[in-house]
Design a protein around this motif. Structure first.
Motif, PDB file in Angstrom:
ATOM      1  N   SER A  54       6.430  -6.999  -0.589  1.00 57.30           N
ATOM      2  CA  SER A  54       6.487  -7.135  -1.397  1.00 57.30           C
ATOM      3  C   SER A  54       5.023  -7.542  -1.976  1.00 57.30           C
ATOM      4  CB  SER A  54       6.524  -9.039  -1.621  1.00 57.30           C
ATOM      5  OG  SER A  54       5.557  -9.315  -0.454  1.00 57.30           O
ATOM      6  N   GLY A  55       3.960  -6.557  -1.557  1.00 55.71           N
ATOM      7  CA  GLY A  55       2.386  -6.262  -1.698  1.00 55.71           C
ATOM      8  C   GLY A  55       2.063  -7.248  -0.818  1.00 55.71           C
ATOM      9  N   ARG A  56       2.679  -7.269  -0.769  1.00 54.98           N
ATOM     10  CA  ARG A  56       1.611  -8.928   0.282  1.00 54.98           C
ATOM     11  C   ARG A  56       0.446  -7.906   1.344  1.00 54.98           C
ATOM     12  NH1 ARG A  56       3.618 -12.247   5.061  1.00 54.98           N
ATOM     13  NH2 ARG A  56       1.735 -13.446   6.237  1.00 54.98           N
ATOM     14  N   ARG A  57      -1.111  -7.625   1.501  1.00 55.05           N
ATOM     15  CA  ARG A  57      -1.562  -6.860   2.258  1.00 55.05           C
ATOM     16  C   ARG A  57      -2.501  -7.775   2.838  1.00 55.05           C
ATOM     17  NH1 ARG A  57      -6.393  -4.596   2.098  1.00 55.05           N
ATOM     18  NH2 ARG A  57      -7.043  -5.593   0.448  1.00 55.05           N
ATOM     19  N   VAL A  58      -2.618  -7.890   4.654  1.00 56.85           N
ATOM     20  CA  VAL A  58      -3.697  -7.945   5.445  1.00 56.85           C
ATOM     21  C   VAL A  58      -4.139  -6.550   6.235  1.00 56.85           C
ATOM     22  CG1 VAL A  58      -4.192  -9.239   7.418  1.00 56.85           C
ATOM     23  CG2 VAL A  58      -2.285 -10.455   5.749  1.00 56.85           C
ATOM     24  N   ALA A  59      -5.848  -6.915   6.085  1.00 55.13           N
ATOM     25  CA  ALA A  59      -6.424  -5.859   6.386  1.00 55.13           C
ATOM     26  C   ALA A  59      -7.390  -5.811   7.177  1.00 55.13           C
ATOM     27  CB  ALA A  59      -7.029  -4.879   5.260  1.00 55.13           C
ATOM     28  N   VAL A  60      -8.270  -5.080   8.109  1.00 59.04           N
ATOM     29  CA  VAL A  60     -10.000  -5.105   9.295  1.00 59.04           C
ATOM     30  C   VAL A  60     -10.427  -4.020   9.323  1.00 59.04           C
ATOM     31  CG1 VAL A  60     -10.487  -6.073  11.383  1.00 59.04           C
ATOM     32  CG2 VAL A  60      -8.035  -7.085  10.878  1.00 59.04           C
ATOM     33  N   PRO A  61     -11.769  -4.069   8.502  1.00 58.27           N
ATOM     34  CA  PRO A  61     -12.354  -5.169   8.232  1.00 58.27           C
ATOM     35  C   PRO A  61     -11.240  -5.842   6.642  1.00 58.27           C
ATOM     36  CG  PRO A  61     -13.387  -3.524   7.510  1.00 58.27           C
ATOM     37  CD  PRO A  61     -12.029  -2.637   8.428  1.00 58.27           C
ATOM     38  N   ALA A  62     -11.463  -7.066   5.632  1.00 60.85           N
ATOM     39  CA  ALA A  62     -10.782  -7.186   5.037  1.00 60.85           C
ATOM     40  C   ALA A  62     -10.911  -6.609   3.577  1.00 60.85           C
ATOM     41  CB  ALA A  62     -11.103  -8.792   4.764  1.00 60.85           C
ATOM     42  N   GLN A  63     -11.998  -6.039   3.435  1.00 60.85           N
ATOM     43  CA  GLN A  63     -12.394  -5.213   2.107  1.00 60.85           C
ATOM     44  C   GLN A  63     -11.311  -3.670   2.447  1.00 60.85           C
ATOM     45  OE1 GLN A  63     -14.574  -5.865   4.063  1.00 60.85           O
ATOM     46  NE2 GLN A  63     -16.064  -4.533   4.452  1.00 60.85           N
ATOM     47  N   LEU A  64     -10.610  -3.398   3.181  1.00 59.12           N
ATOM     48  CA  LEU A  64     -10.357  -2.033   3.150  1.00 59.12           C
ATOM     49  C   LEU A  64      -8.924  -2.365   2.705  1.00 59.12           C
ATOM     50  CD1 LEU A  64      -9.534   0.295   4.648  1.00 59.12           C
ATOM     51  CD2 LEU A  64      -7.830  -0.796   6.323  1.00 59.12           C
ATOM     52  N   THR A  65      -8.935  -0.791   1.875  1.00 58.12           N
ATOM     53  CA  THR A  65      -7.711  -0.872   0.314  1.00 58.12           C
ATOM     54  C   THR A  65      -7.600   0.580   0.465  1.00 58.12           C
ATOM     55  OG1 THR A  65      -8.845  -2.932  -0.532  1.00 58.12           O
ATOM     56  CG2 THR A  65      -6.784  -0.991  -1.646  1.00 58.12           C
ATOM     57  N   VAL A  66      -5.979   0.867   0.948  1.00 57.02           N
ATOM     58  CA  VAL A  66      -5.365   1.463   0.789  1.00 57.02           C
ATOM     59  C   VAL A  66      -4.113   1.976  -0.088  1.00 57.02           C
ATOM     60  CG1 VAL A  66      -3.725   3.564   1.676  1.00 57.02           C
ATOM     61  CG2 VAL A  66      -5.470   2.287   3.196  1.00 57.02           C
ATOM     62  N   ASN A  67      -4.406   2.659  -1.810  1.00 58.40           N
ATOM     63  CA  ASN A  67      -3.494   2.149  -2.813  1.00 58.40           C
ATOM     64  C   ASN A  67      -2.189   3.427  -2.564  1.00 58.40           C
ATOM     65  OD1 ASN A  67      -4.923   0.084  -3.867  1.00 58.40           O
ATOM     66  ND2 ASN A  67      -6.450   2.354  -4.589  1.00 58.40           N
ATOM     67  N   CYS A  68      -1.334   2.703  -1.863  1.00 67.18           N
ATOM     68  CA  CYS A  68      -0.116   2.977  -1.294  1.00 67.18           C
ATOM     69  C   CYS A  68       0.956   2.865  -1.844  1.00 67.18           C
ATOM     70  CB  CYS A  68       0.407   3.741  -0.248  1.00 67.18           C
ATOM     71  SG  CYS A  68       1.202   5.105   0.491  1.00 67.18           S
ATOM     72  N   ASP A  69       2.242   2.768  -2.442  1.00 65.00           N
ATOM     73  CA  ASP A  69       3.369   1.763  -2.990  1.00 65.00           C
ATOM     74  C   ASP A  69       4.591   2.296  -3.602  1.00 65.00           C
ATOM     75  OD1 ASP A  69       1.125  -0.393  -3.449  1.00 65.00           O
ATOM     76  OD2 ASP A  69       0.802   0.085  -5.824  1.00 65.00           O
ATOM     77  N   ARG A  70       4.394   3.637  -2.007  1.00 66.34           N
ATOM     78  CA  ARG A  70       5.687   5.166  -2.775  1.00 66.34           C
ATOM     79  C   ARG A  70       7.008   4.154  -1.604  1.00 66.34           C
ATOM     80  NH1 ARG A  70       5.174   8.818  -5.971  1.00 66.34           N
ATOM     81  NH2 ARG A  70       6.850   9.469  -4.579  1.00 66.34           N
ATOM     82  N   GLU A  71       7.537   3.923  -2.531  1.00 68.28           N
ATOM     83  CA  GLU A  71       9.004   3.159  -1.517  1.00 68.28           C
ATOM     84  C   GLU A  71       9.864   4.287  -1.260  1.00 68.28           C
ATOM     85  OE1 GLU A  71       9.809   0.332  -1.073  1.00 68.28           O
ATOM     86  OE2 GLU A  71       7.924  -0.581  -1.589  1.00 68.28           O
ATOM     87  N   ASP A  72       9.299   5.435  -1.263  1.00 71.99           N
ATOM     88  CA  ASP A  72      10.372   6.650  -0.265  1.00 71.99           C
ATOM     89  C   ASP A  72       9.340   7.018   0.468  1.00 71.99           C
ATOM     90  OD1 ASP A  72       8.159   7.507  -2.799  1.00 71.99           O
ATOM     91  OD2 ASP A  72       8.986   9.371  -3.284  1.00 71.99           O
ATOM     92  N   CYS A  73       8.101   7.071   1.086  1.00 70.15           N
ATOM     93  CA  CYS A  73       7.492   6.775   1.839  1.00 70.15           C
ATOM     94  C   CYS A  73       8.344   7.050   3.203  1.00 70.15           C
ATOM     95  CB  CYS A  73       6.555   6.203   1.888  1.00 70.15           C
ATOM     96  SG  CYS A  73       5.293   6.851   4.042  1.00 70.15           S
ATOM     97  N   PRO A  74       8.566   7.862   4.209  1.00 69.90           N
ATOM     98  CA  PRO A  74      10.224   8.187   4.981  1.00 69.90           C
ATOM     99  C   PRO A  74       9.810   7.064   6.405  1.00 69.90           C
ATOM    100  CG  PRO A  74       7.831  10.264   5.208  1.00 69.90           C
ATOM    101  CD  PRO A  74       8.095   9.072   3.479  1.00 69.90           C
ATOM    102  N   VAL A  75       8.492   6.371   6.346  1.00 66.96           N
ATOM    103  CA  VAL A  75       7.735   5.140   6.695  1.00 66.96           C
ATOM    104  C   VAL A  75       8.326   4.429   6.825  1.00 66.96           C
ATOM    105  CG1 VAL A  75       6.354   3.764   7.933  1.00 66.96           C
ATOM    106  CG2 VAL A  75       5.671   5.834   6.999  1.00 66.96           C
ATOM    107  N   TRP A  76       9.669   3.947   5.668  1.00 64.96           N
ATOM    108  CA  TRP A  76      10.145   3.071   5.450  1.00 64.96           C
ATOM    109  C   TRP A  76      11.791   3.012   5.420  1.00 64.96           C
ATOM    110  CZ3 TRP A  76       8.245  -1.697   3.728  1.00 64.96           C
ATOM    111  CH2 TRP A  76       7.096  -1.475   3.089  1.00 64.96           C
ATOM    112  N   ILE A  77      11.581   3.865   6.339  1.00 63.35           N
ATOM    113  CA  ILE A  77      13.132   4.474   6.903  1.00 63.35           C
ATOM    114  C   ILE A  77      13.147   4.834   7.845  1.00 63.35           C
ATOM    115  CG2 ILE A  77      14.340   5.527   4.395  1.00 63.35           C
ATOM    116  CD1 ILE A  77      14.288   8.440   6.032  1.00 63.35           C
ATOM    117  N   GLY A  78      11.942   3.914   8.963  1.00 63.05           N
ATOM    118  CA  GLY A  78      11.554   3.850   9.935  1.00 63.05           C
ATOM    119  C   GLY A  78      10.920   5.096  11.005  1.00 63.05           C
ATOM    120  N   GLU A  79      10.961   6.166  10.286  1.00 62.55           N
ATOM    121  CA  GLU A  79      10.375   8.013  11.343  1.00 62.55           C
ATOM    122  C   GLU A  79       8.317   7.078  10.894  1.00 62.55           C
ATOM    123  OE1 GLU A  79       8.970  11.420   9.803  1.00 62.55           O
ATOM    124  OE2 GLU A  79      10.207  10.663   8.467  1.00 62.55           O
TER     125      GLU A  79
END
Length: 642
Positions: free
Chosen positions: A311-336
């Motif tokens: 859904s785009g919800r983000r929790v980061a440590v430290p809080a100001q960390l941001t990674v701009n990655c919204d790729r749904e076809d990233c292999p991590v989303w199928i478990g790799e």
């Protein structure tokens, strides 16, 4: 033979010394006790330079090692000084220079396992120290430990002890069926070669170029599957593998059980800490996630971490960390699991920055988020924390799953929940039964009914399957007793509909209401996917069915003939669903996902030539000609019956 032993306190002063040690040093007990060890031993190197004055073994122990050793000369004798941490101090053994024996390796392994449990932050240091001991005992030049991810799809380099480290870091992970580690994980049998440079199955060219010729790979097996592999390598093409294999045969089962128990123990500890920390209301989910991120950072030595769900919800440590990655076809989303820079692969979507891991967050079998772990510098080896992190956090991430009210929970819990894809597991009224229960006679009878669905079993058939040597005259009476015991366990409520009924000719088992059975759900998902006109929904159905296929049907009955027919049917069904899913993924341009899927299918059924053809075709479409040829060679060997 008595050893030259010296016991020290934590400051390095002698507490006790054996007769042989005193004889070597030419001292009486009263002249040794209370003095510093270095002042008594006074060892030198082969050139006469003092070694003991700086005591390298104690320095390593103070640095966190559980064991250390150094070679030195004492009164003209060439010895090995070995020190190991003990509760009250340190034990030192002075002995002739030789390879460690099996007993020493097993003793070292027991200490390594205990150290990992007591001090999780020293997991990697301890693992490499043990690999060094194993390498020397086997007379080899390198030793590696690859661990499987919890989904048993990949083998990931976790620890390395080698003279040419950079050569072995060329490629730090393999899919099941790929390269030496992947082949051994699928075949579950050792692999040995003395001609590494000529073997196309070995995929790390730098290791070949470094001059390594002898290579051994040994599986680390558990009842539920292979948790990893141990590798040994030597530059000597004539190295004697018989002693090394004998050593690995003795050590591998202990390593497998030890690693699994350590990771599970640490995971349970983390889970209990989270449960104490919070009541897990919806408002404190972010606090749970932040706690998990911080524990991952502490364990792996990372400097930052981020959690991001679909859904785009983000929790980061430290809080100001941001990674701009919204790729749904990233292999991590199928478990790799994916490693950027740290694993030697560039990320195609995000600009290169600090090295990082991107790990799938799996909740109730579904990837719900991506956990990114950032390092200030590349770990050594690059992927060392990936597999341990996946194992450590697999239980704790389940806290993020949807939670219902107590009334909803009670209504949602099946009276009987059975999982038979893989080793049998059963829950009665939501309470899991212990695995050892399933080797008792009533539960073996239950497995027999599962293996012959909707079929009447005669007492003679049951007796022949469970007690082939039983006198037929006693069969009916004994079967009746075991049926009665099984009924008491699976039908505790007298008012509930009977699942196990006496019928004409024998007994019939049939699930009634209030149950969940993974085999039934598996078949239903495939039927629904077959009937779909929408390719996306069909693909989702096939993949959901494959997620249920945790392993062979009733994998805890590997030698039972009466399981084989149902096992073969379900295996073929899984492969057919997987082939259809692979074809759909290819048509959608999802080459990496189809590649991962075909490799998993080969692990399920290594004898299907079509799977090798599809895998080779996908590799060629990705421009990986050499790896495609390797797959074709494996297919040819399969067809030739090798």
């Amino acid at each position: 033979m008595p050893l030259k032993r010296i016991r020290l306190d934590r400051n390095g002063r002698i507490v006790q010394a054996s007769e042989r040690a005193l004889a070597l040093l030419g001292l009486e007990p009263e002249a040794a006790v209370g003095r510093y060890c270095w002042d008594v031993v006074r060892g030198t190197d082969d050139f006469g330079r003092p070694v003991c004055t700086r005591c390298p073994v104690l320095a390593r122990l103070r640095g966190g090692a559980y064991e250390a050793e150094v070679r030195l000369r004492v009164r003209g004798q060439r010895l090995r000084c070995q020190a190991i941490v003990q509760d009250s101090g340190v034990q030192v053994v002075l002995d002739e220079r030789r390879r460690p024996k099996l007993g020493e390796v097993l003793f070292s392994l027991s200490w390594a396992t205990q150290r990992m449990v007591d001090e999780p932050m020293r997991f990697f240091q301890t693992a490499e120290l043990f690999l060094g001991k194993l390498r020397r005992a086997a007379g080899m030049d390198a030793a590696e430990l690859f661990l499987a991810d919890p989904e048993h799809k990949y083998l990931i380099l976790t620890a390395l002890e080698a003279e040419n480290r950079s050569a072995f870091l060329e490629r730090p992970w393999f899919a099941l069926g790929e390269g030496y580690p992947g082949i051994v994980a699928v075949d579950r049998s050792p692999l040995v070669t003395h001609r590494l440079d000529e073997d196309e199955r070995y995929l790390r060219l730098k290791v070949k170029e470094a001059g390594y010729r002898t290579y051994l790979v040994f599986p680390l097996e558990l009842p539920q599957g292979v948790i990893g592999v141990l590798n040994l390598a030597s530059k000597d093409p004539n190295a004697d593998e018989s002693a090394a294999l004998e050593l690995l045969e003795a050590v591998a089962p202990v390593v497998a059980a030890g690693v699994y128990s350590v990771l599970t123990s640490m995971g349970e500890r983390q889970l209990l800490a989270l449960l104490r920390q919070s009541k897990l209301s919806d408002q404190d989910n972010d606090a749970v996630i932040e706690s998990l991120l911080r524990s991952a950072m502490a364990f792996s030595g990372a400097k930052a971490a981020q959690y991001k769900d679909r859904s785009g919800r983000r929790v980061a440590v430290p809080a100001q960390l941001t990674v701009n990655c919204d790729r749904e076809d990233c292999p991590v989303w199928i478990g790799e699991p994916y490693a950027v820079r740290a694993g030697g692969r560039p990320c195609p979507w995000v600009e290169e920055g600090r090295p990082r891991y991107c790990l799938p967050v799996v909740v109730q079998g579904e990837v719900v988020a991506v956990e990114s772990i950032f390092f200030s510098r590349v770990p050594r080896p690059q992927t060392r924390a990936m597999a341990p992190l996946l194992w450590l956090q697999r239980m704790a991430w389940q806290l993020l799953g949807p939670r219902a009210t107590a009334a909803e929970d009670a209504a949602a819990v099946p009276r009987l929940e059975v999982r038979a894809l893989g080793a049998l597991s059963v829950r009665l009224q939501g309470e899991a039964l212990p695995p050892q229960r399933f080797q008792t006679l009533p539960w073996r009878l239950f497995k027999l009914f599962l293996a012959h669905p909707e079929r009447v079993q005669t007492p003679e058939e049951i007796a022949e399957a469970l007690w082939p040597d039983l006198d037929p005259a006693y069969a009916a009476r004994r079967v009746a007793r075991v049926v009665h015991e099984l009924r008491k366990q699976i039908e505790p409520d007298a008012g509930a509909p009977r699942m196990l009924r006496s019928v004409e000719g024998g007994y019939l088992f049939r699930f009634t209401e209030g149950y969940a059975y993974d085999v039934e759900r598996f078949e239903a998902l495939i039927r629904e996917a077959d009937a779909q006109n929408d390719e996306g929904q069909a693909l989702a159905g096939y993949l959901a069915a494959l997620d249920l296929f945790r392993g062979e049907f009733l994998a805890d009955e590997p030698y039972a003939d009466w399981v084989e027919a149902e096992r073969a049917y379900l295996r073929a069904l899984a492969v057919r669903a997987g082939e259809r899913a692979g074809e759909l993924l290819e048509a959608m341009g999802q080459e990496k996902a189809s590649l991962s899927l075909y490799r998993r299918l080969i692990a399920i059924d290594p004898s299907d030539p079509y799977l090798y053809d599809r895998l080779a075709a996908v590799l060629r479409s990705m421009g990986l000609e050499a790896r495609a040829r390797e797959i074709e060679l494996r297919k040819q060997a399969l067809l030739a019956g090798e």
